[in-house]
Scaffold this motif. Structure first.
Motif, PDB file in Angstrom:
ATOM      1  N   UNK A  98       0.827  -1.211   0.000  1.00 15.68           N
ATOM      2  CA  UNK A  98       0.000   0.000   0.000  1.00 15.68           C
ATOM      3  C   UNK A  98       0.864   1.265   0.000  1.00 15.68           C
ATOM      4  N   UNK A  99       2.163   1.088   0.238  1.00 14.83           N
ATOM      5  CA  UNK A  99       3.074   2.246   0.287  1.00 14.83           C
ATOM      6  C   UNK A  99       3.746   2.531  -1.056  1.00 14.83           C
ATOM      7  N   UNK A 119       2.575   3.666  -3.989  1.00 18.60           N
ATOM      8  CA  UNK A 119       2.231   4.944  -4.618  1.00 18.60           C
ATOM      9  C   UNK A 119       2.909   6.115  -3.916  1.00 18.60           C
ATOM     10  N   UNK A 120       2.984   6.045  -2.606  1.00 15.26           N
ATOM     11  CA  UNK A 120       3.687   7.088  -1.853  1.00 15.26           C
ATOM     12  C   UNK A 120       5.176   7.076  -2.188  1.00 15.26           C
ATOM     13  N   UNK A 121       5.717   5.873  -2.340  1.00 16.08           N
ATOM     14  CA  UNK A 121       7.136   5.751  -2.687  1.00 16.08           C
ATOM     15  C   UNK A 121       7.411   6.342  -4.063  1.00 16.08           C
ATOM     16  N   UNK A 122       6.490   6.128  -4.999  1.00 17.68           N
ATOM     17  CA  UNK A 122       6.656   6.683  -6.348  1.00 17.68           C
ATOM     18  C   UNK A 122       6.660   8.206  -6.321  1.00 17.68           C
ATOM     19  N   UNK A 123       5.856   8.777  -5.445  1.00 17.13           N
ATOM     20  CA  UNK A 123       5.847  10.243  -5.318  1.00 17.13           C
ATOM     21  C   UNK A 123       7.177  10.745  -4.768  1.00 17.13           C
ATOM     22  N   UNK A 124       7.748   9.993  -3.845  1.00 20.86           N
ATOM     23  CA  UNK A 124       9.069  10.362  -3.312  1.00 20.86           C
ATOM     24  C   UNK A 124      10.114  10.296  -4.418  1.00 20.86           C
ATOM     25  N   UNK A 125      10.037   9.261  -5.243  1.00 21.40           N
ATOM     26  CA  UNK A 125      10.980   9.120  -6.362  1.00 21.40           C
ATOM     27  C   UNK A 125      10.878  10.324  -7.287  1.00 21.40           C
ATOM     28  N   UNK A 126       9.668  10.750  -7.591  1.00 21.13           N
ATOM     29  CA  UNK A 126       9.486  11.911  -8.459  1.00 21.13           C
ATOM     30  C   UNK A 126      10.043  13.184  -7.822  1.00 21.13           C
ATOM     31  N   UNK A 127       9.848  13.338  -6.524  1.00 16.92           N
ATOM     32  CA  UNK A 127      10.402  14.504  -5.821  1.00 16.92           C
ATOM     33  C   UNK A 127      11.928  14.481  -5.872  1.00 16.92           C
TER      34      UNK A 127
END
Length: 299
Positions: free
Chosen positions: A142-143, A145-153
């Motif tokens: 479940x984490x 999608x949050x991890x992908x946002x961190x990668x983009x940042x």
């Protein structure tokens, strides 16, 4: 009388030792109770006591206590201590069910403590590493999608960092070096940039690469003139040959720089033509057209 005193002292020591025994049921129960109430400072102390002092702690007990201790630091936004504890958790319990969550919170913590993009990117790259590990190894978490946002940042920060380096080189008149860094951004972070702008910047700096090497070429040209004078005056054959070889090396270096300048301008023309075709509505279009026109006039 002495026997009585000795017996009393011994009993006192035994009682004292008995008092120091830490039972896991007591400290863990209190630790979780305080944790649930949000009384994190006290909960931390009980979890530490459970981890380091309590008797009969199982591996599972220690794993859960360490997770909650690390999570308290994270919830308190004490990200440095959270990083230390989460890293320790991963090293001790690499297959624990909490690993995906720990990887996400570790990545988030590294990102939170990272400095601005103009400074060291060690923590940003650590954040990227942990987030990518989560995405690659736990795709159903479940984490993710949050991890992908961190990668983009993280990628955005990396791109900004490279652009700032390129801008600095351009400001210093090191145009070829600036073009190299703009090109790195374009190749590795195309999803994070304004492509028409970066293409224009690459072309602009390649077109002006000569400025970076002008002084160097002039300096080496002057050295060659001085060497030619010395070669004419030198009578010793061996010394003359040394001077001739030195002149040859300097000449080769100048030719190398001039060739780099020529190829840079050719590449600038190709990039500008591509950009003008690809981005007809670019706000940099006029600048691109003027730069292309000047380059074509130079031949």
């Amino acid at each position: 009388m002495k026997k009585i005193v000795v017996a009393f002292v011994s009993a006192g020591l035994l009682f004292s030792c008995a008092e120091k025994v830490v039972k896991k049921e007591q400290v863990l129960t209190e630790a979780y109770r305080l944790y649930e109430k949000g009384e994190y400072d006290d909960a931390k102390e009980y979890f530490k006591k459970a981890i380091y002092e309590a008797q009969n702690m199982t591996t599972t007990d220690i794993m859960k206590a360490r997770y909650h201790l690390a999570n308290i630091y994270y919830l308190e936004e004490n990200y440095i201590d959270a990083i230390v504890e989460f890293e320790e958790f991963l090293s001790l319990f690499p297959t624990a069910p909490q690993v995906p969550e720990v990887l996400y919170k570790l990545a988030d913590s590294y990102l939170k403590v990272s400095p601005s993009p103009d400074r060291d990117l060690t923590y940003v790259r650590k954040a990227m590493e942990k987030a990518e590990e989560l995405v690659d190894n736990y795709p159903e978490s479940i984490y993710v999608e949050k991890a992908k946002k961190i990668i983009q940042k993280c990628r955005k920060i990396e791109a900004t960092h490279l652009i700032e380096i390129a801008d600095l080189y351009e400001h210093l008149g090191k145009h070829y070096s600036a073009a190299v860094y703009y090109n790195l951004v374009y190749d590795d972070f195309s999803d994070q940039i304004q492509k028409d702008f970066i293409e224009y910047k690459i072309a602009y700096n390649l077109a002006n690469a000569e400025r970076q090497y002008k002084d160097e070429i002039e300096e080496y040209t002057e050295k060659i003139k001085n060497l030619e004078k010395k070669i004419k005056e030198e009578k010793d054959v061996e010394k003359k040959n040394v001077l001739i070889n030195r002149k040859k090396l300097l000449k080769e270096h100048i030719d190398k720089l001039k060739n780099r300048i020529r190829k840079s301008k050719e590449r600038a023309v190709a990039i500008l033509k591509h950009a003008l075709d690809s981005y007809p509505d670019s706000k940099y279009r006029k600048d691109m057209e003027n730069l292309l026109k000047n380059l074509e006039k130079e031949g």
